[in-house]
Design a protein around this motif. Structure first.
Motif, PDB file in Angstrom:
ATOM      1  N   GLU A   4       0.695  10.460  12.453  1.00  0.00           N
ATOM      2  CA  GLU A   4       1.923  11.133  12.026  1.00  0.00           C
ATOM      3  C   GLU A   4       2.194  10.891  10.552  1.00  0.00           C
ATOM      4  OE1 GLU A   4       5.454  10.467  14.280  1.00  0.00           O
ATOM      5  OE2 GLU A   4       4.347  10.272  16.139  1.00  0.00           O
ATOM      6  N   LEU A   5       3.029  11.743   9.999  1.00  0.00           N
ATOM      7  CA  LEU A   5       3.501  11.535   8.647  1.00  0.00           C
ATOM      8  C   LEU A   5       4.397  10.302   8.615  1.00  0.00           C
ATOM      9  CD1 LEU A   5       4.407  15.197   7.722  1.00  0.00           C
ATOM     10  CD2 LEU A   5       2.431  13.891   6.952  1.00  0.00           C
ATOM     11  N   PRO A   6       4.537   9.654   7.468  1.00  0.00           N
ATOM     12  CA  PRO A   6       5.417   8.482   7.381  1.00  0.00           C
ATOM     13  C   PRO A   6       6.861   8.814   7.753  1.00  0.00           C
ATOM     14  CG  PRO A   6       4.052   8.674   5.431  1.00  0.00           C
ATOM     15  CD  PRO A   6       3.850   9.917   6.223  1.00  0.00           C
ATOM     16  N   ARG A   7       7.505   7.887   8.475  1.00  0.00           N
ATOM     17  CA  ARG A   7       8.895   8.064   8.903  1.00  0.00           C
ATOM     18  C   ARG A   7       9.829   7.262   8.009  1.00  0.00           C
ATOM     19  NH1 ARG A   7       9.540   6.868  15.172  1.00  0.00           N
ATOM     20  NH2 ARG A   7      11.650   7.434  14.598  1.00  0.00           N
ATOM     21  N   ALA A   8      11.008   7.814   7.760  1.00  0.00           N
ATOM     22  CA  ALA A   8      12.016   7.132   6.949  1.00  0.00           C
ATOM     23  C   ALA A   8      12.564   5.921   7.697  1.00  0.00           C
ATOM     24  CB  ALA A   8      13.150   8.095   6.615  1.00  0.00           C
ATOM     25  N   ALA A   9      12.743   4.827   6.958  1.00  0.00           N
ATOM     26  CA  ALA A   9      13.245   3.595   7.548  1.00  0.00           C
ATOM     27  C   ALA A   9      13.914   2.767   6.454  1.00  0.00           C
ATOM     28  CB  ALA A   9      12.105   2.807   8.182  1.00  0.00           C
ATOM     29  N   LYS A  10      14.491   1.633   6.868  1.00  0.00           N
ATOM     30  CA  LYS A  10      14.989   0.664   5.896  1.00  0.00           C
ATOM     31  C   LYS A  10      14.672  -0.732   6.404  1.00  0.00           C
ATOM     32  CE  LYS A  10      19.734   0.933   7.519  1.00  0.00           C
ATOM     33  NZ  LYS A  10      21.121   1.175   7.136  1.00  0.00           N
ATOM     34  N   LEU A  11      14.519  -1.655   5.473  1.00  0.00           N
ATOM     35  CA  LEU A  11      14.128  -3.023   5.809  1.00  0.00           C
ATOM     36  C   LEU A  11      15.278  -3.801   6.435  1.00  0.00           C
ATOM     37  CD1 LEU A  11      12.136  -4.108   2.639  1.00  0.00           C
ATOM     38  CD2 LEU A  11      11.214  -3.439   4.847  1.00  0.00           C
ATOM     39  N   LYS A  12      14.945  -4.643   7.397  1.00  0.00           N
ATOM     40  CA  LYS A  12      15.916  -5.565   7.985  1.00  0.00           C
ATOM     41  C   LYS A  12      15.812  -6.942   7.334  1.00  0.00           C
ATOM     42  CE  LYS A  12      16.157  -3.873  12.760  1.00  0.00           C
ATOM     43  NZ  LYS A  12      15.871  -4.270  14.147  1.00  0.00           N
ATOM     44  N   VAL A  13      14.645  -7.250   6.768  1.00  0.00           N
ATOM     45  CA  VAL A  13      14.381  -8.554   6.159  1.00  0.00           C
ATOM     46  C   VAL A  13      13.778  -8.365   4.774  1.00  0.00           C
ATOM     47  CG1 VAL A  13      14.036  -9.738   8.364  1.00  0.00           C
ATOM     48  CG2 VAL A  13      12.099  -8.679   7.224  1.00  0.00           C
ATOM     49  N   GLU A  14      13.782  -9.414   3.979  1.00  0.00           N
ATOM     50  CA  GLU A  14      13.150  -9.392   2.673  1.00  0.00           C
ATOM     51  C   GLU A  14      11.635  -9.347   2.847  1.00  0.00           C
ATOM     52  OE1 GLU A  14      13.110 -12.808  -0.427  1.00  0.00           O
ATOM     53  OE2 GLU A  14      15.014 -11.733  -0.635  1.00  0.00           O
ATOM     54  N   MET A  15      10.928  -8.604   1.977  1.00  0.00           N
ATOM     55  CA  MET A  15       9.499  -8.410   2.167  1.00  0.00           C
ATOM     56  C   MET A  15       8.768  -8.336   0.830  1.00  0.00           C
ATOM     57  SD  MET A  15       7.821  -5.520   4.490  1.00  0.00           S
ATOM     58  CE  MET A  15       6.955  -6.413   5.721  1.00  0.00           C
ATOM     59  N   GLU A  16       7.563  -8.896   0.793  1.00  0.00           N
ATOM     60  CA  GLU A  16       6.688  -8.831  -0.380  1.00  0.00           C
ATOM     61  C   GLU A  16       5.807  -7.600  -0.279  1.00  0.00           C
ATOM     62  OE1 GLU A  16       6.011 -10.845  -3.110  1.00  0.00           O
ATOM     63  OE2 GLU A  16       7.772 -12.054  -2.653  1.00  0.00           O
ATOM     64  N   SER A  17       5.629  -6.898  -1.393  1.00  0.00           N
ATOM     65  CA  SER A  17       4.762  -5.724  -1.410  1.00  0.00           C
ATOM     66  C   SER A  17       3.651  -5.915  -2.430  1.00  0.00           C
ATOM     67  CB  SER A  17       5.569  -4.474  -1.762  1.00  0.00           C
ATOM     68  OG  SER A  17       6.024  -4.558  -3.092  1.00  0.00           O
ATOM     69  N   LYS A  18       2.661  -5.010  -2.396  1.00  0.00           N
ATOM     70  CA  LYS A  18       1.563  -4.995  -3.353  1.00  0.00           C
ATOM     71  C   LYS A  18       1.432  -3.594  -3.920  1.00  0.00           C
ATOM     72  CE  LYS A  18      -1.323  -8.439  -1.100  1.00  0.00           C
ATOM     73  NZ  LYS A  18      -2.644  -8.688  -0.511  1.00  0.00           N
ATOM     74  N   TYR A  19       0.840  -3.504  -5.112  1.00  0.00           N
ATOM     75  CA  TYR A  19       0.524  -2.209  -5.704  1.00  0.00           C
ATOM     76  C   TYR A  19      -0.903  -1.843  -5.318  1.00  0.00           C
ATOM     77  CZ  TYR A  19       4.700  -2.668  -8.550  1.00  0.00           C
ATOM     78  OH  TYR A  19       6.003  -2.802  -8.969  1.00  0.00           O
ATOM     79  N   LEU A  20      -1.170  -0.545  -5.125  1.00  0.00           N
ATOM     80  CA  LEU A  20      -2.517  -0.095  -4.797  1.00  0.00           C
ATOM     81  C   LEU A  20      -3.495  -0.552  -5.875  1.00  0.00           C
ATOM     82  CD1 LEU A  20      -1.977   3.560  -3.555  1.00  0.00           C
ATOM     83  CD2 LEU A  20      -2.645   1.596  -2.206  1.00  0.00           C
ATOM     84  N   GLY A  21      -4.589  -1.172  -5.462  1.00  0.00           N
ATOM     85  CA  GLY A  21      -5.621  -1.596  -6.392  1.00  0.00           C
ATOM     86  C   GLY A  21      -5.338  -2.893  -7.119  1.00  0.00           C
ATOM     87  N   LEU A  22      -4.179  -3.488  -6.923  1.00  0.00           N
ATOM     88  CA  LEU A  22      -3.827  -4.744  -7.590  1.00  0.00           C
ATOM     89  C   LEU A  22      -3.439  -5.787  -6.557  1.00  0.00           C
ATOM     90  CD1 LEU A  22      -1.543  -3.293 -10.411  1.00  0.00           C
ATOM     91  CD2 LEU A  22      -3.926  -3.980 -10.622  1.00  0.00           C
ATOM     92  N   SER A  23      -3.520  -7.046  -6.939  1.00  0.00           N
ATOM     93  CA  SER A  23      -3.121  -8.118  -6.024  1.00  0.00           C
ATOM     94  C   SER A  23      -1.698  -8.592  -6.298  1.00  0.00           C
ATOM     95  CB  SER A  23      -4.090  -9.287  -6.139  1.00  0.00           C
ATOM     96  OG  SER A  23      -4.065  -9.800  -7.454  1.00  0.00           O
ATOM     97  N   VAL A  24      -0.994  -7.936  -7.211  1.00  0.00           N
ATOM     98  CA  VAL A  24       0.388  -8.311  -7.525  1.00  0.00           C
ATOM     99  C   VAL A  24       1.354  -7.286  -6.945  1.00  0.00           C
ATOM    100  CG1 VAL A  24      -0.232  -9.514  -9.645  1.00  0.00           C
ATOM    101  CG2 VAL A  24       0.346  -7.107  -9.737  1.00  0.00           C
ATOM    102  N   GLY A  25       2.569  -7.696  -6.770  1.00  0.00           N
ATOM    103  CA  GLY A  25       3.597  -6.812  -6.246  1.00  0.00           C
ATOM    104  C   GLY A  25       4.962  -7.375  -6.579  1.00  0.00           C
ATOM    105  N   ARG A  26       5.936  -7.092  -5.702  1.00  0.00           N
ATOM    106  CA  ARG A  26       7.278  -7.620  -5.915  1.00  0.00           C
ATOM    107  C   ARG A  26       7.978  -7.782  -4.577  1.00  0.00           C
ATOM    108  NH1 ARG A  26      10.798  -2.592  -8.256  1.00  0.00           N
ATOM    109  NH2 ARG A  26       9.792  -0.983  -7.028  1.00  0.00           N
TER     110      ARG A  26
END
Length: 76
Positions: A4-26
């Motif tokens: 399926e296509l991505p569904r809209a949502a919102k976070l319940k908890v704090e989360m770390e992300s990454k950028y495509l092709g990089l090992s860093v995020g926020r």
């Protein structure tokens, strides 16, 4: 297999992300809007998208504790 296509949502908890092709995020705070879809490479994981190039992965068993869908569709 089709996904399926991505569904809209919102976070319940704090989360770390990454950028495509990089090992860093926020870090994203609870309440941040995002899009969620099942991982095509690993059906036991879901990919949470923050824009087009920033993502995080979460196990399927932890999904309900991590996000809340806000697209109005029925949750299973």
């Amino acid at each position: 297999m089709s996904y399926e296509l991505p569904r809209a949502a919102k976070l319940k908890v704090e989360m770390e992300s990454k950028y495509l092709g990089l090992s860093v995020g926020r870090t994203h705070k609870a309440g941040k809007k995002c899009k969620v879809q099942r991982s095509p490479a690993n059906p036991g994981e879901f990919v949470i998208w923050f824009g087009k190039t920033e993502y995080a992965k979460v196990a399927a068993l932890q999904l309900t504790d991590t996000i809340e869908y806000c697209d109005g569709r029925q949750q299973f």
